[in-house]
Design an enzyme around this catalytic site. Structure first.
Site, mmCIF file in Angstrom:
data_model
loop_
_atom_site.group_PDB
_atom_site.id
_atom_site.type_symbol
_atom_site.label_atom_id
_atom_site.label_comp_id
_atom_site.label_asym_id
_atom_site.label_seq_id
_atom_site.Cartn_x
_atom_site.Cartn_y
_atom_site.Cartn_z
ATOM 1 N N GLN A 16 0.799 -1.224 0.000
ATOM 2 C CA GLN A 16 0.000 0.000 0.000
ATOM 3 C C GLN A 16 0.834 1.276 0.000
ATOM 4 O O GLN A 16 0.329 2.336 -0.363
ATOM 5 C CB GLN A 16 -0.954 -0.015 1.197
ATOM 6 C CG GLN A 16 -2.017 -1.095 1.059
ATOM 7 C CD GLN A 16 -2.943 -1.174 2.250
ATOM 8 O OE1 GLN A 16 -2.623 -1.807 3.245
ATOM 9 N NE2 GLN A 16 -4.088 -0.530 2.170
ATOM 10 N N ARG A 73 3.751 -0.019 13.001
ATOM 11 C CA ARG A 73 3.470 -1.331 12.403
ATOM 12 C C ARG A 73 3.637 -1.229 10.891
ATOM 13 O O ARG A 73 2.926 -0.465 10.236
ATOM 14 C CB ARG A 73 2.046 -1.780 12.745
ATOM 15 C CG ARG A 73 1.662 -3.082 12.081
ATOM 16 C CD ARG A 73 0.293 -3.627 12.516
ATOM 17 N NE ARG A 73 0.012 -4.833 11.757
ATOM 18 C CZ ARG A 73 -1.104 -5.077 11.081
ATOM 19 N NH1 ARG A 73 -2.109 -4.221 11.116
ATOM 20 N NH2 ARG A 73 -1.241 -6.185 10.390
ATOM 21 N N HIS A 118 0.931 -9.301 4.371
ATOM 22 C CA HIS A 118 -0.219 -8.391 4.319
ATOM 23 C C HIS A 118 -0.740 -8.410 2.876
ATOM 24 O O HIS A 118 -0.545 -7.456 2.115
ATOM 25 C CB HIS A 118 0.195 -6.987 4.770
ATOM 26 C CG HIS A 118 -0.955 -6.116 5.195
ATOM 27 N ND1 HIS A 118 -1.046 -5.522 6.441
ATOM 28 C CD2 HIS A 118 -2.076 -5.738 4.541
ATOM 29 C CE1 HIS A 118 -2.158 -4.810 6.528
ATOM 30 N NE2 HIS A 118 -2.811 -4.927 5.375
ATOM 31 N N ASN A 162 -1.784 -11.048 8.171
ATOM 32 C CA ASN A 162 -2.805 -10.031 8.408
ATOM 33 C C ASN A 162 -4.141 -10.480 7.833
ATOM 34 O O ASN A 162 -4.236 -10.813 6.653
ATOM 35 C CB ASN A 162 -2.404 -8.717 7.733
ATOM 36 C CG ASN A 162 -3.428 -7.621 7.977
ATOM 37 O OD1 ASN A 162 -3.595 -7.167 9.108
ATOM 38 N ND2 ASN A 162 -4.134 -7.211 6.931
ATOM 39 N N GLU A 163 -5.152 -10.514 8.675
ATOM 40 C CA GLU A 163 -6.542 -10.722 8.256
ATOM 41 C C GLU A 163 -6.747 -11.917 7.330
ATOM 42 O O GLU A 163 -7.151 -11.749 6.162
ATOM 43 C CB GLU A 163 -7.077 -9.446 7.585
ATOM 44 C CG GLU A 163 -7.024 -8.234 8.497
ATOM 45 C CD GLU A 163 -7.753 -7.020 7.937
ATOM 46 O OE1 GLU A 163 -8.083 -7.020 6.737
ATOM 47 O OE2 GLU A 163 -8.007 -6.069 8.707
ATOM 48 N N ASN A 305 -7.979 -6.098 14.399
ATOM 49 C CA ASN A 305 -8.255 -4.978 13.491
ATOM 50 C C ASN A 305 -9.761 -4.707 13.545
ATOM 51 O O ASN A 305 -10.556 -5.562 13.143
ATOM 52 C CB ASN A 305 -7.873 -5.320 12.044
ATOM 53 C CG ASN A 305 -6.378 -5.522 11.862
ATOM 54 O OD1 ASN A 305 -5.590 -5.313 12.787
ATOM 55 N ND2 ASN A 305 -5.974 -5.943 10.675
ATOM 56 N N GLU A 373 -5.209 -2.322 14.076
ATOM 57 C CA GLU A 373 -5.724 -1.379 13.075
ATOM 58 C C GLU A 373 -7.056 -0.819 13.545
ATOM 59 O O GLU A 373 -7.897 -1.562 14.066
ATOM 60 C CB GLU A 373 -5.987 -2.055 11.712
ATOM 61 C CG GLU A 373 -4.772 -2.312 10.895
ATOM 62 C CD GLU A 373 -5.104 -2.961 9.546
ATOM 63 O OE1 GLU A 373 -6.180 -2.680 8.985
ATOM 64 O OE2 GLU A 373 -4.269 -3.760 9.093
ATOM 65 N N TRP A 417 -4.935 3.102 11.743
ATOM 66 C CA TRP A 417 -4.772 2.897 10.309
ATOM 67 C C TRP A 417 -5.224 4.169 9.623
ATOM 68 O O TRP A 417 -6.389 4.500 9.700
ATOM 69 C CB TRP A 417 -5.600 1.699 9.807
ATOM 70 C CG TRP A 417 -5.334 1.503 8.337
ATOM 71 C CD1 TRP A 417 -5.982 2.086 7.293
ATOM 72 C CD2 TRP A 417 -4.290 0.707 7.777
ATOM 73 N NE1 TRP A 417 -5.405 1.720 6.111
ATOM 74 C CE2 TRP A 417 -4.364 0.870 6.378
ATOM 75 C CE3 TRP A 417 -3.283 -0.114 8.318
ATOM 76 C CZ2 TRP A 417 -3.475 0.226 5.518
ATOM 77 C CZ3 TRP A 417 -2.421 -0.756 7.454
ATOM 78 C CH2 TRP A 417 -2.532 -0.571 6.062
ATOM 79 N N GLU A 424 -5.565 1.992 -1.294
ATOM 80 C CA GLU A 424 -6.589 1.297 -0.520
ATOM 81 C C GLU A 424 -7.207 0.152 -1.354
ATOM 82 O O GLU A 424 -8.377 0.138 -1.677
ATOM 83 C CB GLU A 424 -7.620 2.317 -0.010
ATOM 84 C CG GLU A 424 -8.819 1.784 0.725
ATOM 85 C CD GLU A 424 -8.545 0.889 1.931
ATOM 86 O OE1 GLU A 424 -7.410 0.850 2.433
ATOM 87 O OE2 GLU A 424 -9.488 0.199 2.348
ATOM 88 N N TRP A 425 -6.359 -0.810 -1.740
ATOM 89 C CA TRP A 425 -6.783 -2.029 -2.418
ATOM 90 C C TRP A 425 -7.726 -1.709 -3.589
ATOM 91 O O TRP A 425 -7.412 -0.842 -4.388
ATOM 92 C CB TRP A 425 -7.370 -3.013 -1.398
ATOM 93 C CG TRP A 425 -6.410 -3.234 -0.242
ATOM 94 C CD1 TRP A 425 -6.629 -2.932 1.072
ATOM 95 C CD2 TRP A 425 -5.066 -3.770 -0.297
ATOM 96 N NE1 TRP A 425 -5.519 -3.252 1.827
ATOM 97 C CE2 TRP A 425 -4.559 -3.762 1.029
ATOM 98 C CE3 TRP A 425 -4.240 -4.254 -1.317
ATOM 99 C CZ2 TRP A 425 -3.263 -4.221 1.338
ATOM 100 C CZ3 TRP A 425 -2.954 -4.711 -1.001
ATOM 101 C CH2 TRP A 425 -2.494 -4.694 0.302
HETATM 102 C C1 GAL Z 1 -7.792 -3.640 6.476
HETATM 103 C C2 GAL Z 1 -6.445 -3.878 5.838
HETATM 104 C C3 GAL Z 1 -5.674 -2.623 5.571
HETATM 105 C C4 GAL Z 1 -6.515 -1.439 5.161
HETATM 106 C C5 GAL Z 1 -7.766 -1.320 5.994
HETATM 107 C C6 GAL Z 1 -8.721 -0.224 5.575
HETATM 108 O O1 GAL Z 1 -8.651 -4.683 6.157
HETATM 109 O O2 GAL Z 1 -5.661 -4.713 6.653
HETATM 110 O O3 GAL Z 1 -4.676 -2.947 4.669
HETATM 111 O O4 GAL Z 1 -6.718 -1.409 3.816
HETATM 112 O O5 GAL Z 1 -8.453 -2.520 6.016
HETATM 113 O O6 GAL Z 1 -9.654 -0.677 4.657
#
Ligand code: GAL
Length: 468
Positions: A16, A73, A118, A162-163, A305, A373, A417, A424-425
């Site tokens: 990211q 982090r 991640h 992560n997640e 998170n 997060e 976060w 943002e993906w």
């Molecule tokens: C989480 C993820 C992060 C960030 C965040 C906000 O799911 O670990 O990388 O994108 O959401 O959407």
């Protein structure tokens, strides 16, 4: 308000923020591939450049210092260290980069918390079947051991994965994250299983080979919303909310913190649905075998998170085909009294975090918790004076304080976060979570503190002066 040595952090992840996707021998990942396919990401954007933190690390460090963080982090890019995902080929330029980041942080009295994975699987491993291939836990373990060996003298807080719920579901069920698969109701459970085994294998490696000397702690970061019944007086709504919490958090937390196996309610819901649909294959939720590493007890702390909360009622899935959604048959309803942030999925309900922390204390044996997060999204024109986000951080942190002081939850740290606006993906750069604004239209990628960044800095500074 908070215990001594409370960790005040902010979080980011490699894909990211780093950019430099082909710099100095970095290998390709599934997110490079995914973003370079048309139509996958908002505006066909990618993390090719992102915040260019690979080049501009010093600028990030200045932001970290401006906030007064005690912890930062970050995640390692697996392919910056091991370009094809295996230890056959080590990229020394990647090692040098992370050595510098870690050393600079420590020189500023900031402790690193490092996430090994991640979302950015090496493409070379995806080509062998990715998270469902038989060798993946061994590859991950080799990568983890390489990192413990190389950086563990200085990194004391590790997150393996992560997640896993997001990787499994968004990447393999919904197809909106890399690798973009939509194999409904099947693959996500296999991916989740592989991730649990990969995590457990790496935790055991740390435990037996590195812990005595390095004295660090290892966990995996689990995401969950807080789910509550739409009508608390209605048994069906109560059961639906519990099902959704189980499918999101219990899926991973139950095996790691409670029994070493999946929650019975999850297994039976999936089996019931398989029968209803006449699904004849192997059980969709895998079983743990005697030859697998023990999963129970493989977390030295609970890494959570948390972003939002949902009201839940049962969903009528009678006409639906096989999917995780129909396995859960729970429908989310947004409470109109909860304000929406910049993204529709993020309703602001800080009290939900306190409730979830209490749930974790009760359900998972009162673990030490790090909130790894939590944040608030902004869209649209730049608002450096982001008052709504200031209010969000103030009230969320006050809910955490109440969970600690009044409810006795053992919270050890809070990571916002994110440090910076970033990629943002699937939403690309259209959604901003940063405490620092990044001007993506400017070649310098200038970072400017939002008002919320200054607000967070002042919360941290008050804490520090109360401690001294
Ligand atoms: C989480 C993820 C992060 C960030 C965040 C906000 O799911 O670990 O990388 O994108 O959401 O959407």
């Amino acid at each position: 308000m908070f215990p001594p040595d409370f960790a005040w952090g902010a979080a980011t992840s490699a894909y990211q923020i780093e950019g430099g996707w082909q710099a100095d021998g970095r290998g390709p990942t599934i997110w490079d591939t995914f973003c370079h396919e048309k139509g996958r990401v908002f505006g066909d954007q990618s993390g090719d450049v992102a915040c260019s933190s690979y080049e501009l690390w010093e600028k990030d460090l200045a932001c970290i210092q401006q906030l007064g963080l005690t912890h930062y982090r970050l995640s390692f890019s697996w392919t910056r260290l091991l370009p094809d995902g295996t230890t056959q080929h080590i990229n020394q330029r990647g090692v040098q980069y992370y050595n510098k980041v870690i050393d600079d942080l420590l020189a500023c009295n900031v402790s690193p918390m490092v996430t090994l994975y991640h979302f950015d699987l090496p493409q070379a491993l995806q080509d062998q079947g990715g998270w469902v291939s038989p060798g993946i836990a061994t590859h991950f373990d080799n990568y983890a051991k390489f990192c413990f060996q190389t950086f563990g003298d200085r990194v004391k807080l590790w997150i393996t994965i992560n997640e896993p719920q997001v990787c499994a579901k968004l990447g393999h069920e919904d197809g909106i994250h890399a690798p973009g698969l939509k194999e409904k109701g099947t693959t996500a459970y296999l991916v989740g299983h592989s991730m649990l085994l990969a995590h457990a294998t790496a935790w055991h490696s740390y435990n037996s080979e590195y812990r005595a000397k390095q004295r660090g702690a290892v966990s995996l970061a689990l995401n969950s919303d807080w789910f509550e019944p739409l009508d608390p007086g209605r048994g069906e709504d109560v059961a639906a909310a519990e099902r959704e919490l189980t499918f999101t958090l219990g899926w991973f937390a139950w095996p790691v913190f409670v029994t070493g196996d999946y929650p019975e309610t999850m297994r039976s819901a999936i089996e019931t649905r398989s029968k209803e649909l006449g699904y004849g294959g192997a059980p969709r939720l895998p079983t743990f075998s005697k030859s697998d590493p023990t999963v129970l007890g493989t977390a030295d702390f609970f890494a959570l998170n948390y972003y939002t909360s949902r009201k839940v009622r049962p969903e009528d899935v009678s006409g639906q085909t096989l999917s995780m959604r129909s396995d859960q048959w729970a429908e989310d309803v947004l409470d109109p009294s909860w304000p929406i942030s910049g993204v529709p999925w993020l309703a602001v309900f800080p009290h939900g975090l306190r409730k979830l922390l209490n749930y974790i204390k009760d359900a998972f044996n009162d673990p030490a918790v790090y909130i790894t997060e939590n944040g608030f999204a902004q869209v649209g024109p730049l608002q450096v004076e982001d008052r709504q986000r200031c209010e969000f951080y103030r009230s969320t942190i006050s809910e955490v304080a109440k969970a600690v002081q009044e409810d006795g939850v053992d919270v050890r740290g809070y990571f916002a976060w994110s440090l910076l606006d970033n990629f943002e993906w699937a939403d690309g750069f259209s959604v901003r979570f940063g405490l620092f604004h990044v001007d993506f239209s400017d070649a310098e990628l200038t970072r400017t503190a939002y008002r919320s960044g200054r607000e967070y800095a002042s919360i941290i500074s008050k804490y520090k002066s109360a401690q001294s």
